[in-house]
Design a protein around this motif. Structure first.
Motif, short mmCIF file in Angstrom:
data_model
loop_
_atom_site.label_atom_id
_atom_site.label_comp_id
_atom_site.label_asym_id
_atom_site.label_seq_id
_atom_site.Cartn_x
_atom_site.Cartn_y
_atom_site.Cartn_z
N SER A 6 -58.25 40.35 27.68
CA SER A 6 -59.14 39.83 28.72
C SER A 6 -60.45 40.58 28.70
O SER A 6 -60.49 41.78 28.39
CB SER A 6 -58.48 39.97 30.09
N VAL A 7 -61.53 39.88 29.01
CA VAL A 7 -62.85 40.51 29.11
C VAL A 7 -63.53 40.02 30.38
O VAL A 7 -63.26 38.92 30.86
CB VAL A 7 -63.75 40.24 27.87
N PHE A 8 -64.43 40.84 30.88
CA PHE A 8 -65.14 40.54 32.11
C PHE A 8 -66.63 40.56 31.86
O PHE A 8 -67.09 41.22 30.92
CB PHE A 8 -64.75 41.55 33.21
N THR A 59 -70.49 37.69 20.30
CA THR A 59 -70.25 38.95 19.61
C THR A 59 -71.29 39.92 20.17
O THR A 59 -72.48 39.65 20.10
CB THR A 59 -70.46 38.80 18.09
N SER A 60 -70.84 41.01 20.73
CA SER A 60 -71.79 41.95 21.31
C SER A 60 -71.13 43.30 21.54
O SER A 60 -69.93 43.47 21.37
CB SER A 60 -72.33 41.40 22.64
N LYS A 114 -70.28 41.51 31.74
CA LYS A 114 -70.96 42.82 31.75
C LYS A 114 -71.76 43.03 33.04
O LYS A 114 -71.69 44.09 33.66
CB LYS A 114 -71.88 42.86 30.52
N GLY A 115 -72.50 42.02 33.46
CA GLY A 115 -73.31 42.14 34.68
C GLY A 115 -72.47 42.40 35.92
O GLY A 115 -72.83 43.21 36.77
N LEU A 116 -71.34 41.72 36.01
CA LEU A 116 -70.43 41.91 37.14
C LEU A 116 -69.88 43.33 37.16
O LEU A 116 -69.85 43.98 38.21
CB LEU A 116 -69.28 40.89 37.05
N MET A 117 -69.47 43.81 36.01
CA MET A 117 -68.91 45.17 35.93
C MET A 117 -69.99 46.22 36.23
O MET A 117 -69.73 47.18 36.95
CB MET A 117 -68.28 45.42 34.57
N GLU A 118 -71.18 46.03 35.67
CA GLU A 118 -72.26 47.01 35.91
C GLU A 118 -72.65 47.06 37.38
O GLU A 118 -73.00 48.11 37.90
CB GLU A 118 -73.48 46.67 35.06
N VAL A 123 -62.53 45.57 29.71
CA VAL A 123 -63.58 45.52 28.70
C VAL A 123 -64.61 44.50 29.19
O VAL A 123 -64.24 43.46 29.73
CB VAL A 123 -63.01 45.08 27.33
N ALA A 124 -65.88 44.83 29.01
CA ALA A 124 -66.95 43.93 29.47
C ALA A 124 -67.81 43.48 28.30
O ALA A 124 -68.13 44.27 27.41
CB ALA A 124 -67.81 44.64 30.51
N LEU A 125 -68.15 42.19 28.33
CA LEU A 125 -69.09 41.59 27.38
C LEU A 125 -70.11 40.80 28.17
O LEU A 125 -69.86 40.42 29.32
CB LEU A 125 -68.36 40.60 26.44
N ASP A 126 -71.21 40.48 27.55
CA ASP A 126 -72.21 39.64 28.20
C ASP A 126 -71.74 38.19 28.11
O ASP A 126 -71.77 37.58 27.04
CB ASP A 126 -73.57 39.81 27.52
N LEU A 127 -71.29 37.65 29.22
CA LEU A 127 -70.80 36.27 29.28
C LEU A 127 -71.84 35.31 29.86
O LEU A 127 -71.51 34.17 30.19
CB LEU A 127 -69.50 36.20 30.09
N GLN A 128 -73.09 35.77 29.96
CA GLN A 128 -74.12 34.94 30.58
C GLN A 128 -74.32 33.62 29.84
O GLN A 128 -74.54 32.58 30.46
CB GLN A 128 -75.45 35.71 30.68
N SER A 129 -74.23 33.63 28.52
CA SER A 129 -74.43 32.39 27.76
C SER A 129 -73.32 31.38 28.08
O SER A 129 -73.55 30.17 28.10
CB SER A 129 -74.51 32.66 26.26
N VAL A 130 -72.11 31.87 28.34
CA VAL A 130 -71.00 30.99 28.73
C VAL A 130 -71.31 30.37 30.08
O VAL A 130 -71.22 29.15 30.27
CB VAL A 130 -69.66 31.76 28.80
N THR A 131 -71.72 31.21 31.03
CA THR A 131 -72.06 30.72 32.36
C THR A 131 -73.20 29.71 32.29
O THR A 131 -73.15 28.66 32.93
CB THR A 131 -72.42 31.89 33.30
#
Length: 140
Positions: free
Chosen positions: A42-44, A70-71, A46-50, A94-102
């Motif tokens: 699972s990944v969350f 990929t980041s 990045k902005g939410l975690m930060e 673990v956090a990734l930038d999911l902004q493009s998904v949103t």
């Protein structure tokens, strides 16, 4: 072993496939997550975690790939994560930038995505997906 039943939302991706969404509660806020049986963990977002975790570190695995991006990955501990009535404490996230998904989801008229629920949670809690009833069963 008790079963936890979690409702799922099936969304149509322009008649080119479907995604399953599950509602989660993280940092006391309700969000949607993509249920991804092909994701190893699972990944969350990045902005939410930060926004909510002060002690975030860059992962030693400098790159992580998902179907979405990929980041560089970040790591932190989520104090409390709820997937339906499944309550996880001190979840090592673990956090990734999911902004493009949103952004893509919003463009298609779907809700924003805060996470991807993957194999780590699905395997540990022996997940069973019922597409007809649109429910996820987890066993604790």
């Amino acid at each position: 072993m008790r079963a936890i039943t979690v409702p799922l939302e099936l969304i149509n991706l322009q008649d080119d496939g479907f995604h399953l969404l599950v509602e989660i509660v993280v940092f006391g806020e309700t969000h949607f997550a993509v249920l991804d049986t092909g994701a190893s963990r699972s990944v969350f977002d990045k902005g939410l975690m930060e926004k909510h975790i002060s002690d975030i570190t860059v992962s030693e695995e400098a790159q992580a790939a998902t179907i979405f991006s990929t980041s560089t990955t970040l790591q932190g501990v989520i104090p409390k994560l709820n997937v339906g009535k499944l309550k996880l404490k001190d979840y090592p996230a673990v956090a990734l930038d999911l902004q493009s998904v949103t952004d893509t989801y919003l463009m298609l008229g779907h809700p924003p995505i805060a996470a991807i629920i993957g194999g780590d949670i699905l395997m540990k809690y022996k997940a069973k997906i019922d597409y007809e009833k649109r429910i996820l069963r987890l066993y604790k």
